[in-house]
Design an enzyme around this catalytic site. Structure first.
Site, PDB file in Angstrom:
ATOM      1  N   ASP A  94      -2.915   5.906  -0.860  1.00  0.00           N
ATOM      2  CA  ASP A  94      -2.904   6.822  -1.610  1.00  0.00           C
ATOM      3  C   ASP A  94      -2.722   6.196  -3.103  1.00  0.00           C
ATOM      4  OD1 ASP A  94      -2.383   9.257  -2.487  1.00  0.00           O
ATOM      5  OD2 ASP A  94      -0.439   9.738  -2.257  1.00  0.00           O
ATOM      6  N   PRO A 109       0.747  -1.690  -0.091  1.00  0.00           N
ATOM      7  CA  PRO A 109      -0.472  -0.298  -0.199  1.00  0.00           C
ATOM      8  C   PRO A 109       1.017   0.772  -0.362  1.00  0.00           C
ATOM      9  CG  PRO A 109      -0.152  -1.389   1.572  1.00  0.00           C
ATOM     10  CD  PRO A 109       0.294  -2.208   1.468  1.00  0.00           C
ATOM     11  N   LYS A 110       0.481   3.237  -0.884  1.00  0.00           N
ATOM     12  CA  LYS A 110       1.029   3.745  -0.513  1.00  0.00           C
ATOM     13  C   LYS A 110       0.192   4.630   0.641  1.00  0.00           C
ATOM     14  CE  LYS A 110       2.386   7.268  -3.573  1.00  0.00           C
ATOM     15  NZ  LYS A 110       2.457   8.484  -2.323  1.00  0.00           N
ATOM     16  N   TRP A 111       1.503   4.762   0.971  1.00  0.00           N
ATOM     17  CA  TRP A 111       0.882   5.200   2.446  1.00  0.00           C
ATOM     18  C   TRP A 111       0.710   7.122   2.313  1.00  0.00           C
ATOM     19  CZ3 TRP A 111      -0.517   2.324   6.404  1.00  0.00           C
ATOM     20  CH2 TRP A 111      -1.222   1.403   6.989  1.00  0.00           C
TER      21      TRP A 111
END
Length: 715
Positions: A536, A387-389
């Site tokens: 994100d 996941p893109k934090w």
């Protein structure tokens, strides 16, 4: 601005490479009318001798994005967008830090660097294959005030005699300014400190022969009107403008190799970008034989001079550059006139490298994080997906109780997150460097809140303490740069990930290990599901990827949407008040209030000026504008409520108001509260849209997803 030019450059498997030069008419030397294209064509014209000087060596790039009259900076890390054919090599710095530097193997790489506005190349005195052992002596003869180039020439001839007596062949070049550089190729048999001592031995011998002309005094106040022999140019990470490099000075002078017969009569002001290529064509390269085995000497003979000075004359170490570790026997680091007699050496601040060494880590702060480049779809292949934090990118350094939280711009954020510091001490290994993201969970507990995270950056310590309790931050780890005494940056990501999972086994909030999968189908599910928790997008990391600071070598897929917005104002560009810097955007609420939602700003310079003219008929006063002072006083969020930047003190964020009559379609990724989370991108103008129809109702809302399911997943 003229369209980009594509140059055909010798090199590559097919014998030619095409290198794109954007903004070819940009004036790099405005007073001399020399453009970026002129600079690129110069390097093509001197390709062979230039490569003889810099080829196969790590280089630092001296760049001028707006020409030599604008700002400059030195690039040690390779610039973004490095061509696939270009090579890098890992270099070690005095502090123990290591990162990649560009290697110029062919002229196409130099042309690409010129396209990136590089004016001067500063190569290391080593080959990429042996980056810790110099293969050349470089002696910089620097005339001090009261002395001239002619005096440096006189010193150079005497230096040639000294080097000749040591079995070393001396090769001179102009510095491109007032000085003379003298080089000698040596076998790479000794490391930097030994070679530096050899240069000091040579410099002291030259000073003994010409005491009224030459000095080795480190402090300027002690040099007098003499030619300074800059022995510290032999230090690790100290570089000199390469042969055939232009200099950022009026007239576009070039640091030019000359023969010993030419040196006495040469006028360095006549050796410029406009003349040097013709000189090379007429008489060839003055350094053509520099790499012949017969001209490669043994640095041990110079080191013998140092040893003799130490053991027979009682002379010792000379000052190192200010960022070097304090060396045994080195004189005080404070210039004589400012040194207090009642203070011991230890009372003065230790050099940076010495402070860095105190970490006892194989990777030392600061480190620029590895970056990702955007792609349209989730790639398939040998990747791990995460996941893109949506938070603050942070590299955490821990050595015992010492903790530092680095940031995207390499500035520490440690003081703003005391709760994260305590969690690091409690949960992370005793000695480690971990890459991750600092995030804050919103008041509903089910999604991230970037606005609350921004509020954590506050100058008051009392406010920092209060917010650390009210809106505590979390650290999500996703890469491991060092563990114990092992530098992991050269290991593949798949191996680093396995070590990270082992190191963080059993950690508890607020420390988390990010989820990861090798299944692209799962990654696609996450892409849609996790947005509802405020994330994100997706990051794709090749399993064989080494850690490459500040390079976009990972891949990221972000959400992309469009919205029609009202144009409500503009700010002018930093280049002048006749060009648009950014356009301010608004959307209407259900009750008809125009809210500030963000900006667009990525326009070519020519378009910025055109747009400035186009918008002038819409300029109005704040008395007739929705974002007037009265609105600010009523509490509505508008750009006027933040006319000074909290991120850059003194930065003026005031704007010119426009009548809200024009509509633009923009591309955005997602919302943060009532605003676009990131700068939006221009798509097209919408003359067919009524400004009052541009409301929040048009925006797509992601399906909610519980953040706990992301943070609390099985590891």
């Amino acid at each position: 601005m003229a369209a980009a030019t594509v140059l055909e450059v010798p090199g590559g498997p097919d014998g030619v490479r095409e290198v794109r030069v954007s903004s070819p008419e940009r004036l790099m030397w405005p007073a001399d009318g020399i453009t970026k294209l002129d600079l690129a064509e110069y390097f093509i014209a001197v390709a062979d001798p230039f490569l003889r000087a810099v080829g196969g060596r790590p280089v630092t790039l001296q760049r001028f994005p707006e020409g030599i009259e604008g700002e400059e900076f030195y690039n040690k890390n390779p610039p973004k967008g490095l061509p696939e054919w270009a090579r890098t090599v890992m270099c070690t710095y005095p502090s123990g830090r290591r990162h990649h530097q560009l290697v110029i193997d062919e002229v196409a790489t130099a042309i690409w660097a010129a396209q990136m506005n590089t004016v001067t190349f500063h190569p290391w005195p080593v080959r990429a294959e042996q980056p810790d052992n110099p293969d050349e002596l470089r002696i910089d003869l620097d005339p001090q005030p009261g002395r001239t180039f002619t005096d440096a020439v006189e010193a150079a001839y005497a230096l040639r005699e000294v080097l000749g007596e040591l079995g070393l062949t001396a090769w001179p070049k102009t510095s491109g300014n007032r000085g003379v550089h003298v080089y000698a190729r040596v076998s790479p048999t000794h490391e930097f400190l030994d070679v530096r001592h050899g240069v000091i031995g040579v410099a002291r011998e030259l000073e003994r022969r010409l005491p009224d002309l030459v000095t080795t005094a480190w402090w300027k106040e002690e040099r007098g009107e003499r030619v300074f022999v800059d022995f510290n140019q032999a230090c690790r990470d100290r570089t000199i403008a390469s042969a055939y490099s232009p200099r950022p000075l009026a007239g576009a002078p070039v640091s030019t190799p000359v023969t010993w017969d030419e040196l006495r009569d040469v006028d360095p002001r006549e050796l410029t970008i406009r003349t040097v290529a013709d000189l090379v064509r007429q008489r060839g390269d003055a350094w053509e034989g520099i790499d012949d085995p017969a001209h490669v000497g043994d640095v041990a003979n110079a080191i013998a001079l140092w040893d003799k000075d130490v053991h027979e004359r009682g002379l010792g170490e000379l000052n190192f550059p200010p960022d070097y570790p304090k060396m045994p026997g080195e004189p005080p680091r404070v210039q004589p006139s400012k040194r207090r007699k009642d203070r011991e050496d230890g009372d003065y601040l230790a050099p940076k490298a010495e402070r860095d060494a105190a970490w006892g880590l194989p990777v030392i702060p600061p480190v620029s994080p590895m970056l990702a480049k955007p792609v349209k779809a989730i790639p398939e292949g040998d990747y791990l997906y995460e996941p893109k934090w949506d938070g603050f990118r942070s590299i955490v350094f821990r050595s015992g109780d010492t903790v530092e939280i680095g940031s995207r711009n390499e500035k520490p954020m440690t003081r703003y997150f005391p709760e994260v510091v305590e969690a690091v001490r409690a949960s992370l290994p005793e000695k480690c460097v971990v890459d991750g993201e600092i995030v804050v969970i919103g008041p509903t507990g089910d999604r991230l809140d970037f606005e609350l995270l921004q509020q954590r950056i506050h100058p008051a310590a009392s406010r920092v303490r209060k917010l650390s309790v009210e809106t505590p931050a979390h650290f999500v780890a996703f890469d491991l740069l060092a563990l114990g005494d092992d530098d992991l940056t050269e290991r593949p990501f798949g191996e680093r990930r396995a070590l990270l999972e082992e190191a963080l086994e059993g950690v508890e909030a607020p420390i988390h290990l990010t989820r990861a999968t090798d299944d692209p189908a799962v990654a696609k599910e996450w892409f849609h599901q996790f947005e509802g928790a405020g994330l994100d997008g997706i990051i794709a990391k090749p399993r064989d990827l080494t850690y490459q600071p500040d390079r976009r070598v990972m891949l990221k897929v972000k959400h992309e949407r469009t919205a029609d917005c009202v144009v409500a104002g503009y700010r002018t560009h930093k280049s002048g008040d006749d060009a648009i810097g950014s356009v301010l955007l608004g959307l209407y609420t259900a009750d008809g209030t125009l809210m500030s939602v963000g900006v667009i700003g990525a326009f070519p310079m020519a378009r910025r000026r055109e747009l400035f003219e186009e918008l002038q008929p819409l300029v109005t006063t704040f008395d007739d504008h929705p974002w007037a002072w009265a609105e600010q006083e009523a509490g509505t969020r508008t750009p006027r409520s933040s006319e000074q930047s909290r991120w850059a003190a003194g930065k003026d964020l005031s704007f010119t108001p426009l009548r809200p009559e024009r509509v633009v379609e923009v591309r955005y990724d997602h919302m943060e509260g009532v605003r676009f989370r990131h700068t939006a991108q221009f798509v097209r103008w919408r003359p067919d849209r009524d400004p009052e129809s541009c409301t929040y109702e048009q925006l797509e809302e992601p399906v909610s997803f519980d953040l706990a399911d992301v943070l609390g997943a099985d590891r």
